[in-house]
Design a protein around this motif. Structure first.
Motif, PDB file in Angstrom:
ATOM      1  N   MET A   1       0.852  -1.163   0.000  1.00 24.25           N
ATOM      2  CA  MET A   1       0.000   0.000   0.000  1.00 24.25           C
ATOM      3  C   MET A   1       0.898   1.226   0.000  1.00 24.25           C
ATOM      4  SD  MET A   1      -2.880   1.163   2.753  1.00 24.25           S
ATOM      5  CE  MET A   1      -3.795  -0.353   2.584  1.00 24.25           C
ATOM      6  N   GLU A   2       0.474   2.263  -0.656  1.00 18.03           N
ATOM      7  CA  GLU A   2       1.258   3.488  -0.717  1.00 18.03           C
ATOM      8  C   GLU A   2       0.442   4.631  -0.144  1.00 18.03           C
ATOM      9  OE1 GLU A   2       2.517   6.013  -4.374  1.00 18.03           O
ATOM     10  OE2 GLU A   2       3.868   4.314  -4.134  1.00 18.03           O
ATOM     11  N   TYR A   3       1.028   5.396   0.749  1.00 17.14           N
ATOM     12  CA  TYR A   3       0.344   6.506   1.389  1.00 17.14           C
ATOM     13  C   TYR A   3       0.953   7.801   0.898  1.00 17.14           C
ATOM     14  CZ  TYR A   3      -0.863   2.729   4.483  1.00 17.14           C
ATOM     15  OH  TYR A   3      -1.296   1.544   4.976  1.00 17.14           O
ATOM     16  N   GLN A   4       0.118   8.738   0.493  1.00 19.29           N
ATOM     17  CA  GLN A   4       0.584  10.045   0.082  1.00 19.29           C
ATOM     18  C   GLN A   4      -0.229  11.074   0.836  1.00 19.29           C
ATOM     19  OE1 GLN A   4       0.198  10.306  -4.132  1.00 19.29           O
ATOM     20  NE2 GLN A   4       1.871   8.894  -4.519  1.00 19.29           N
ATOM     21  N   ILE A   5       0.415  11.795   1.733  1.00 18.02           N
ATOM     22  CA  ILE A   5      -0.285  12.797   2.525  1.00 18.02           C
ATOM     23  C   ILE A   5       0.468  14.108   2.375  1.00 18.02           C
ATOM     24  CG2 ILE A   5      -1.063  13.468   4.825  1.00 18.02           C
ATOM     25  CD1 ILE A   5      -1.093  10.501   5.521  1.00 18.02           C
ATOM     26  N   TYR A   6      -0.155  15.090   1.742  1.00 21.53           N
ATOM     27  CA  TYR A   6       0.478  16.380   1.504  1.00 21.53           C
ATOM     28  C   TYR A   6      -0.314  17.501   2.162  1.00 21.53           C
ATOM     29  CZ  TYR A   6       2.604  13.787  -2.382  1.00 21.53           C
ATOM     30  OH  TYR A   6       3.260  12.868  -3.147  1.00 21.53           O
ATOM     31  N   GLY A   7      -0.836  17.305   3.324  1.00 18.75           N
ATOM     32  CA  GLY A   7      -1.653  18.330   3.958  1.00 18.75           C
ATOM     33  C   GLY A   7      -2.945  18.515   3.182  1.00 18.75           C
ATOM     34  N   ASN A   8      -3.203  19.747   2.725  1.00 16.09           N
ATOM     35  CA  ASN A   8      -4.421  20.024   1.977  1.00 16.09           C
ATOM     36  C   ASN A   8      -4.272  19.776   0.482  1.00 16.09           C
ATOM     37  OD1 ASN A   8      -5.738  20.769   4.288  1.00 16.09           O
ATOM     38  ND2 ASN A   8      -5.143  22.895   4.135  1.00 16.09           N
ATOM     39  N   THR A   9      -3.052  19.610   0.006  1.00 13.29           N
ATOM     40  CA  THR A   9      -2.824  19.414  -1.419  1.00 13.29           C
ATOM     41  C   THR A   9      -2.440  17.976  -1.685  1.00 13.29           C
ATOM     42  OG1 THR A   9      -2.010  21.679  -1.550  1.00 13.29           O
ATOM     43  CG2 THR A   9      -1.518  20.239  -3.402  1.00 13.29           C
ATOM     44  N   VAL A  10      -3.238  17.285  -2.486  1.00 12.19           N
ATOM     45  CA  VAL A  10      -2.959  15.890  -2.812  1.00 12.19           C
ATOM     46  C   VAL A  10      -2.909  15.776  -4.328  1.00 12.19           C
ATOM     47  CG1 VAL A  10      -3.754  13.519  -2.609  1.00 12.19           C
ATOM     48  CG2 VAL A  10      -4.127  15.116  -0.747  1.00 12.19           C
ATOM     49  N   ARG A  11      -1.831  15.174  -4.839  1.00 17.70           N
ATOM     50  CA  ARG A  11      -1.685  15.009  -6.291  1.00 17.70           C
ATOM     51  C   ARG A  11      -1.335  13.577  -6.619  1.00 17.70           C
ATOM     52  NH1 ARG A  11       2.044  20.030  -6.084  1.00 17.70           N
ATOM     53  NH2 ARG A  11       0.503  21.661  -6.177  1.00 17.70           N
ATOM     54  N   SER A  12      -1.851  13.099  -7.744  1.00 19.23           N
ATOM     55  CA  SER A  12      -1.476  11.788  -8.254  1.00 19.23           C
ATOM     56  C   SER A  12      -0.370  11.968  -9.279  1.00 19.23           C
ATOM     57  CB  SER A  12      -2.653  11.111  -8.943  1.00 19.23           C
ATOM     58  OG  SER A  12      -3.382  10.369  -8.038  1.00 19.23           O
ATOM     59  N   ILE A  21      -5.498   9.445   4.360  1.00 16.85           N
ATOM     60  CA  ILE A  21      -6.079   8.918   5.593  1.00 16.85           C
ATOM     61  C   ILE A  21      -5.535   9.720   6.761  1.00 16.85           C
ATOM     62  CG2 ILE A  21      -6.412   6.592   4.684  1.00 16.85           C
ATOM     63  CD1 ILE A  21      -3.871   5.743   6.126  1.00 16.85           C
ATOM     64  N   ASP A  22      -6.192   9.657   7.899  1.00 17.66           N
ATOM     65  CA  ASP A  22      -5.672  10.377   9.066  1.00 17.66           C
ATOM     66  C   ASP A  22      -4.595   9.528   9.745  1.00 17.66           C
ATOM     67  OD1 ASP A  22      -6.914   8.513  10.783  1.00 17.66           O
ATOM     68  OD2 ASP A  22      -8.659   9.783  11.069  1.00 17.66           O
ATOM     69  N   TRP A  23      -3.867  10.121  10.676  1.00 15.12           N
ATOM     70  CA  TRP A  23      -2.727   9.437  11.306  1.00 15.12           C
ATOM     71  C   TRP A  23      -3.145   8.209  12.096  1.00 15.12           C
ATOM     72  CZ3 TRP A  23       1.771   9.740   9.437  1.00 15.12           C
ATOM     73  CH2 TRP A  23       2.222  10.915   8.840  1.00 15.12           C
ATOM     74  N   ASP A  24      -4.312   8.233  12.744  1.00 16.52           N
ATOM     75  CA  ASP A  24      -4.776   7.056  13.494  1.00 16.52           C
ATOM     76  C   ASP A  24      -4.979   5.872  12.561  1.00 16.52           C
ATOM     77  OD1 ASP A  24      -4.693   8.305  15.970  1.00 16.52           O
ATOM     78  OD2 ASP A  24      -6.776   8.961  15.859  1.00 16.52           O
ATOM     79  N   ASP A  25      -5.630   6.110  11.434  1.00 17.24           N
ATOM     80  CA  ASP A  25      -5.829   5.033  10.457  1.00 17.24           C
ATOM     81  C   ASP A  25      -4.497   4.599   9.857  1.00 17.24           C
ATOM     82  OD1 ASP A  25      -8.541   4.854  10.811  1.00 17.24           O
ATOM     83  OD2 ASP A  25      -9.021   6.219   9.160  1.00 17.24           O
ATOM     84  N   PHE A  26      -3.626   5.557   9.602  1.00 18.27           N
ATOM     85  CA  PHE A  26      -2.313   5.221   9.049  1.00 18.27           C
ATOM     86  C   PHE A  26      -1.576   4.240   9.952  1.00 18.27           C
ATOM     87  CE2 PHE A  26       2.267   6.071   9.062  1.00 18.27           C
ATOM     88  CZ  PHE A  26       2.566   5.693   7.763  1.00 18.27           C
ATOM     89  N   ARG A  27      -1.555   4.519  11.249  1.00 17.25           N
ATOM     90  CA  ARG A  27      -0.852   3.635  12.183  1.00 17.25           C
ATOM     91  C   ARG A  27      -1.485   2.243  12.234  1.00 17.25           C
ATOM     92  NH1 ARG A  27       0.002   8.683  14.802  1.00 17.25           N
ATOM     93  NH2 ARG A  27      -2.007   8.598  15.815  1.00 17.25           N
TER      94      ARG A  27
END
Length: 66
Positions: A1-12, A21-27
């Protein structure tokens, strides 16, 4: 699985789908070997450690990446 978290800006990039996803789900869902792509670097999760809290009623998940 690949996680990409850029705050408010998300790009593919290319054909990679982006999952936010939020940090709780990430963990919870992160696994050893997964990659974390940030704008300036790519990290691989090397270890996932569960630690019981002092009360013993909850636990903390530590994610180590390099």
């Amino acid at each position: 699985m690949e996680y990409q978290i850029y705050g408010n800006t998300v790009r593919s990039a290319d054909a990679i789908s982006t999952t936010v996803i939020d940090w709780d789900d990430f963990r919870k869902f992160a696994k050893v070997g997964d990659t974390i792509r940030e704008p300036s670097r790519t990290l691989t999760i090397t270890e996932k450690v569960y630690e019981s809290t002092a009360s013993g009623q909850n636990f903390v998940i530590h994610i180590y990446a390099q």
